[in-house]
Design an enzyme around this catalytic site. Structure first.
Site, PDB file in Angstrom:
ATOM      1  N   ARG A  66     -20.195 -76.100 -33.358  1.00 29.98           N
ATOM      2  CA  ARG A  66     -20.789 -77.268 -33.112  1.00 29.98           C
ATOM      3  C   ARG A  66     -21.805 -77.262 -31.849  1.00 29.98           C
ATOM      4  O   ARG A  66     -22.741 -77.943 -31.812  1.00 29.98           O
ATOM      5  CB  ARG A  66     -19.910 -78.444 -33.060  1.00 29.98           C
ATOM      6  CG  ARG A  66     -20.497 -79.821 -32.959  1.00 29.98           C
ATOM      7  CD  ARG A  66     -19.559 -80.980 -33.466  1.00 29.98           C
ATOM      8  NE  ARG A  66     -18.467 -80.722 -32.984  1.00 29.98           N
ATOM      9  CZ  ARG A  66     -17.568 -80.905 -31.863  1.00 29.98           C
ATOM     10  NH1 ARG A  66     -18.580 -81.504 -30.788  1.00 29.98           N
ATOM     11  NH2 ARG A  66     -16.367 -80.801 -31.433  1.00 29.98           N
ATOM     12  N   TYR A 119     -40.775 -91.413 -44.571  1.00 33.06           N
ATOM     13  CA  TYR A 119     -39.646 -91.236 -45.489  1.00 33.06           C
ATOM     14  C   TYR A 119     -38.701 -92.372 -45.728  1.00 33.06           C
ATOM     15  O   TYR A 119     -38.187 -92.791 -44.543  1.00 33.06           O
ATOM     16  CB  TYR A 119     -39.137 -89.840 -45.027  1.00 33.06           C
ATOM     17  CG  TYR A 119     -37.999 -89.490 -46.036  1.00 33.06           C
ATOM     18  CD1 TYR A 119     -38.428 -89.016 -47.022  1.00 33.06           C
ATOM     19  CD2 TYR A 119     -36.587 -89.575 -45.461  1.00 33.06           C
ATOM     20  CE1 TYR A 119     -37.216 -88.634 -47.829  1.00 33.06           C
ATOM     21  CE2 TYR A 119     -35.464 -88.960 -46.077  1.00 33.06           C
ATOM     22  CZ  TYR A 119     -35.972 -88.442 -47.532  1.00 33.06           C
ATOM     23  OH  TYR A 119     -35.044 -87.894 -48.223  1.00 33.06           O
ATOM     24  N   ASP A 191     -42.578 -85.903 -37.832  1.00 35.47           N
ATOM     25  CA  ASP A 191     -41.927 -85.093 -39.153  1.00 35.47           C
ATOM     26  C   ASP A 191     -42.890 -84.339 -39.825  1.00 35.47           C
ATOM     27  O   ASP A 191     -43.948 -85.009 -40.519  1.00 35.47           O
ATOM     28  CB  ASP A 191     -41.239 -86.193 -40.126  1.00 35.47           C
ATOM     29  CG  ASP A 191     -40.539 -85.766 -41.224  1.00 35.47           C
ATOM     30  OD1 ASP A 191     -40.836 -84.503 -41.458  1.00 35.47           O
ATOM     31  OD2 ASP A 191     -39.646 -86.389 -41.721  1.00 35.47           O
ATOM     32  N   LYS A 216     -36.859 -78.636 -47.651  1.00 33.32           N
ATOM     33  CA  LYS A 216     -38.179 -78.498 -48.398  1.00 33.32           C
ATOM     34  C   LYS A 216     -38.710 -77.269 -48.370  1.00 33.32           C
ATOM     35  O   LYS A 216     -38.101 -76.135 -48.761  1.00 33.32           O
ATOM     36  CB  LYS A 216     -38.710 -79.643 -48.031  1.00 33.32           C
ATOM     37  CG  LYS A 216     -38.080 -81.105 -48.077  1.00 33.32           C
ATOM     38  CD  LYS A 216     -37.817 -81.566 -49.078  1.00 33.32           C
ATOM     39  CE  LYS A 216     -36.710 -82.704 -49.117  1.00 33.32           C
ATOM     40  NZ  LYS A 216     -37.099 -83.948 -48.226  1.00 33.32           N
TER      41      LYS A 216
HETATM   42  C1  LIG Z   1     -36.464 -84.846 -47.680  1.00 38.07           C
HETATM   43  C2  LIG Z   1     -36.945 -85.483 -46.206  1.00 38.07           C
HETATM   44  C3  LIG Z   1     -36.215 -85.808 -45.066  1.00 38.07           C
HETATM   45  C4  LIG Z   1     -34.817 -85.947 -45.244  1.00 38.07           C
HETATM   46  O1  LIG Z   1     -34.439 -84.696 -45.271  1.00 38.07           O
HETATM   47  P1  LIG Z   1     -32.774 -84.198 -46.017  1.00 38.07           P
HETATM   48  O2  LIG Z   1     -32.907 -82.699 -45.575  1.00 38.07           O
HETATM   49  O3  LIG Z   1     -32.763 -84.484 -47.235  1.00 38.07           O
HETATM   50  O4  LIG Z   1     -31.914 -84.910 -45.039  1.00 38.07           O
HETATM   51  C5  LIG Z   1     -37.002 -86.232 -44.014  1.00 38.07           C
HETATM   52  N1  LIG Z   1     -38.169 -86.575 -43.802  1.00 38.07           N
HETATM   53  C6  LIG Z   1     -39.240 -86.044 -45.059  1.00 38.07           C
HETATM   54  C7  LIG Z   1     -40.596 -86.286 -44.906  1.00 38.07           C
HETATM   55  C8  LIG Z   1     -38.437 -85.387 -46.234  1.00 38.07           C
HETATM   56  O5  LIG Z   1     -39.257 -85.077 -47.132  1.00 38.07           O
END
Ligand SMILES: *Cc1c(COP(=O)(O)O)cnc(C)c1O
Length: 402
Positions: A66, A119, A191, A216
């Site tokens: 952790r 998101y 993000d 992603k």
């Molecule tokens: C998918 C996504 C998230 C969340 O990510 P997870 O790995 O599914 O928790 C956050 N921001 C964006 C832009 C995303 O496409």
């Protein structure tokens, strides 16, 4: 090293003890080219002082996952390097990174300025902070620095942006909005999932924290869930790392290892995805069933000029288009593709399609959908790395069914 702490099982041990203490092979005389997977959760010390000293910060010795793990640290350093940050915190998911950062930065009564159409999970987290903890959130448009200036309050702590918005691929004026926050001493969180650090590095535009859902593009192969927060300065890194110890959203070493393995081809994948997406956007725009195409690489896109400055090396692998036939046409399209898959993710080696109005954005009213630029017939495509002509043949065949 004393006998007591030897890595080798002493010969005199009985089988019951020897099986618990297999000899560990250290690599000497050569070095691995693949990233080693340290699937060890726990690390032992020779002295109590060394163990006590390991607790100090995100760069300390490893002792309990952790707090840190060598494979996870490799991922953190790799992404920090790509983003131009001083360090990073890998987490179990993108939402883990977002919540860990927000909870480290905010307390009850604080104010957040967030970009509209973030998101869905991020909006949900912010709404929950409002309802349960009295954090106030004001929403602004991504092309409106004056809107950020007008929304500022003495209690504003965080500006939360996305480089490229979902699904209409609006590009955010990161330098303009972040500059306003910086003057007010507000932490900017970006993000950068859609852009990847190959296309945009928000820290170069003043961001303090950059977030990725590594699920992603960075992972890229539909086999790992993960997230990461990258920091422009060590004090912020330390603060969010501290919070992560309490929240427990730390990345698992195997997930970090899969991500590192996927990332070795990130540049090749993203270059191919950008080329194919631009090509597909142009072909879609000329198709009679399509009323609009949303892709920053097209001169018709409202942020085309900004995208050329902010994303000079390519405009990403996600695009959206509107079908004249509305909701039924979108359903028919997403169920008619054969090479592409109907699946709620993006940034994958596989081409993926999605109907936002019935999935990722189903909680929005028709008015809210319209305000976000999403029509009933809007379809999102995340371009994979298949041959561009196979992708187009699949899309054209599915368009013939709408
Ligand atoms: C998918 C996504 C998230 C969340 O990510 P997870 O790995 O599914 O928790 C956050 N921001 C964006 C832009 C995303 O496409």
């Amino acid at each position: 090293m004393s006998d007591h702490h030897s890595h080798e099982a002493p010969d005199e041990l009985r089988p019951e003890s020897r099986v618990v203490h297999p000899p560990l092979t250290e690599v000497t005389g050569s070095r691995p080219l693949g990233v080693p997977l340290h699937q060890s959760h726990l690390f032992a010390f020779d002295t109590g002082d060394a163990l006590a000293g390991a607790h100090g910060g995100p760069d300390g010795a490893f002792f309990y996952n952790r707090f840190g793990n060598p494979t996870v640290r490799s991922l953190e350093q790799a992404v920090a390097g790509l983003e131009g940050g001083t360090g990073a915190l890998a987490t179990a998911s993108g939402m883990g990174a977002i919540n860990t950062a927000l909870l480290a930065l905010l307390r009850a009564g604080d104010h957040v300025i967030a970009q509209r159409s973030l998101y869905g999970g991020t909006v949900g987290a912010l709404t929950d902070l409002t309802e349960r903890w009295g954090v106030e959130v004001g929403y602004v448009n991504g092309d409106d620095p004056a809107g950020v200036a007008a929304a500022l309050r003495p209690t504003t702590r965080v500006l939360f942006l996305e480089t490229v918005s979902n699904p209409t691929t609006r590009v955010t004026d990161l330098p303009g909005l972040i500059a306003v926050a910086k003057r007010a001493g507000v932490v900017s969180v970006v993000d950068n999932t859609f852009a990847t650090p190959l296309l945009c590095r928000p820290i170069e535009h003043g961001a303090d924290i950059v977030i990725h859902s590594v699920t992603k593009y960075l992972g890229g192969h539909s086999d790992v869930l993960g997230g990461i927060a990258v920091f422009a300065d060590p004090a912020l890194h330390h603060r969010v790392w501290r919070r992560s110890l309490e929240l427990g959203a730390s990345a698992d070493p195997f997930a970090a290892w899969l991500t590192l393995r996927g990332m070795q081809t990130l540049a090749l994948r993203v270059r191919r995805q950008c080329e194919t997406a631009l090509d597909l956007a142009g072909r879609l725009a000329a198709h009679p069933a399509v009323t609009a195409v949303h892709y920053p690489g097209l001169p018709t896109h409202p942020d085309h000029d900004l995208a050329r400055r902010l994303l000079p090396d390519g405009h990403g692998g996600v695009l959206a288009f509107d079908l004249a036939g509305g909701r039924e046409a979108a359903a028919a399209f997403t169920e008619s593709v054969r090479l592409a898959s109907l699946a709620p993710s993006l940034g994958d080696v596989h081409t993926l399609v999605l109907h936002p109005a019935s999935t990722s954005h189903r909680q929005l009213s028709d008015e809210e959908l319209a305000a976000a630029g999403i029509g009933p017939g809007t379809v999102r495509v995340s371009v994979g790395i298949e041959h561009p002509e196979d992708i187009w043949a699949d899309v054209r065949r599915a368009l013939a069914k709408v």
